[in-house]
Design an enzyme around this catalytic site. Structure first.
Site, PDB file in Angstrom:
ATOM      1  N   LYS A 200       0.862  -1.178   0.000  1.00  0.00           N
ATOM      2  CA  LYS A 200       0.000   0.000   0.000  1.00  0.00           C
ATOM      3  C   LYS A 200       0.899   1.230   0.000  1.00  0.00           C
ATOM      4  O   LYS A 200       1.707   1.418   0.912  1.00  0.00           O
ATOM      5  CB  LYS A 200      -0.905  -0.001   1.232  1.00  0.00           C
ATOM      6  CG  LYS A 200      -1.751   1.271   1.332  1.00  0.00           C
ATOM      7  CD  LYS A 200      -2.712   1.225   2.504  1.00  0.00           C
ATOM      8  CE  LYS A 200      -3.467   2.536   2.628  1.00  0.00           C
ATOM      9  NZ  LYS A 200      -4.457   2.528   3.706  1.00  0.00           N
ATOM     10  N   LYS A 253      -2.161  -1.675  -3.749  1.00  0.00           N
ATOM     11  CA  LYS A 253      -3.034  -0.503  -3.685  1.00  0.00           C
ATOM     12  C   LYS A 253      -2.206   0.768  -3.720  1.00  0.00           C
ATOM     13  O   LYS A 253      -1.247   0.854  -2.966  1.00  0.00           O
ATOM     14  CB  LYS A 253      -3.835  -0.592  -2.381  1.00  0.00           C
ATOM     15  CG  LYS A 253      -4.622   0.644  -2.031  1.00  0.00           C
ATOM     16  CD  LYS A 253      -5.132   0.557  -0.621  1.00  0.00           C
ATOM     17  CE  LYS A 253      -5.845   1.846  -0.271  1.00  0.00           C
ATOM     18  NZ  LYS A 253      -6.359   1.854   1.082  1.00  0.00           N
TER      19      LYS A 253
END
Ligand code: PBG
Ligand code: ZN
Length: 330
Positions: A200, A253
């Protein structure tokens, strides 16, 4: 009239059906997980200005919201709690309040739609007074041990309430192992999947989400825990670490600017499902471009997701889920 045989490709993809055979993986409804925002006003339906078409929903309106989508083939959701009335504190106490929006929504959705797969985002930022994703030292830096302990506690409580999957998005070191051990201790490790937001990145693309969830940090930023955008090697290490700590699914992500990382994850964790999150800013960007006449929305939405599939993902978290349910046959 002398052309090499190997130069001729077009005969293989000149028909819509033969073109579809060129993809290793086709998008289907079951690959889609829909991120939804649940607030603590039970009757609320509040449109989110920066996320076109998305709302914050109260638990009493989940039937009206999800019913039509389940009819169209919705298979899974991921819940984000958006408390507006709770008392936020240093350790995010309201995160697993049994009367809070996430646990209430789990119970409600399980009762309404027993077949629907319920994932829960696990983080503290929506519930902490400072808006950071963990517990802090006096000087405002992350205090790793109590952060991980608290995040594991929240995850286990979501699992106890009936979540099929817990997905920690906080990026604290060691939380995957702590959650896995917590699930084992609670006797739930065989009933609850652990999806790790492994790679992320500290991205500009979370803005609309932070609006929607009221989770922007009150000071500083998240660069001490979210990955630097150029950190390819670091992302690879995080993926390997989370596999070793017991993740059942790996996630990358955001998605569109990080397709190479998705491909790396497919190579490093070939035996795991691989998720990617087309985040709020990506969604808003695709929608805004269509409104400007840069491209057709549906064509671009498909193209964006086809890139993710080509990179190797098997599960996509996207705010386009309701539209894809209309656009897809299966
Ligand atoms: C918070 C969280 C964020 C998102 C999911 N969980 C934002 C952040 O890290 O600040 C982003 C989702 C999106 O932008 O759609 N832990
Ligand atoms: Zn967070």
């Amino acid at each position: 009239m002398t052309m090499e045989i190997s130069s001729i490709l077009q005969g293989g993809y000149n028909h819509p059906t033969s073109r579809s055979w060129q993809s290793q993986r086709q998008l289907t409804k079951s690959m889609l997980m829909y991120p939804i925002f649940i607030t603590d006003e039970p009757d609320a339906r509040v449109e989110i200005a920066s996320l076109p078409g998305q709302c914050r929903w109260g638990v009493n309106r989940l039937k009206e919201f999800l019913g039509p989508l389940v009819q169209k083939g919705l298979k899974s959701v991921i819940l984000f709690g958006v408390p507006v009335h709770c008392d936020k504190d240093e350790r995010g106490t309201p995160a697993d309040d049994p009367e809070g929006p996430v646990i209430q929504a789990i119970l409600k959705i399980r009762a309404l739609y027993p077949e629907l797969y319920i994932a829960t985002d696990v983080c503290l930022c929506e519930y902490t007074s400072h808006g950071h994703c963990g517990v802090l030292h006096e000087d405002g830096t992350i205090n790793q041990a109590p952060s991980v302990e608290r995040i594991a506690e929240v995850a286990v409580n979501y699992a106890k309430a009936g979540a099929h999957c817990v997905a920690p998005s906080d990026m604290m070191d060691g939380r995957i192992r702590a959650i896995k051990l917590g699930l084992m201790e609670a006797g739930l490790a065989n009933k609850c999947m652990l999806m790790a937001y492994s790679a992320k990145f500290a991205s500009s693309l979370y803005g609309p989400f932070r609006d929607a969830a009221g989770s922007a940090p009150s000071f500083g930023n998240r660069k001490c825990y979210q990955l630097p955008p150029g950190g390819k090697g670091l992302a690879r290490r995080a993926i390997i670490r989370d596999v070793n700590e017991g993740a059942d699914v790996i996630m990358v992500k955001p998605a569109m600017p990080y397709l190479d990382v998705i491909q790396d994850a497919a190579e490093l964790a070939p035996n795991h499902p691989l998720a990617c999150y087309q985040v709020s800013g990506e969604f808003a960007m695709v929608v805004a471009g269509a409104e400007k006449g840069v491209y057709d929305l549906k064509t671009m939405a498909f193209e964006s997701v086809e890139g993710m599939l080509r990179a190797g993902c098997t599960l996509i978290l996207t705010y386009f889920t309701p539209q894809f349910l209309d656009w897809l046959e299966v």
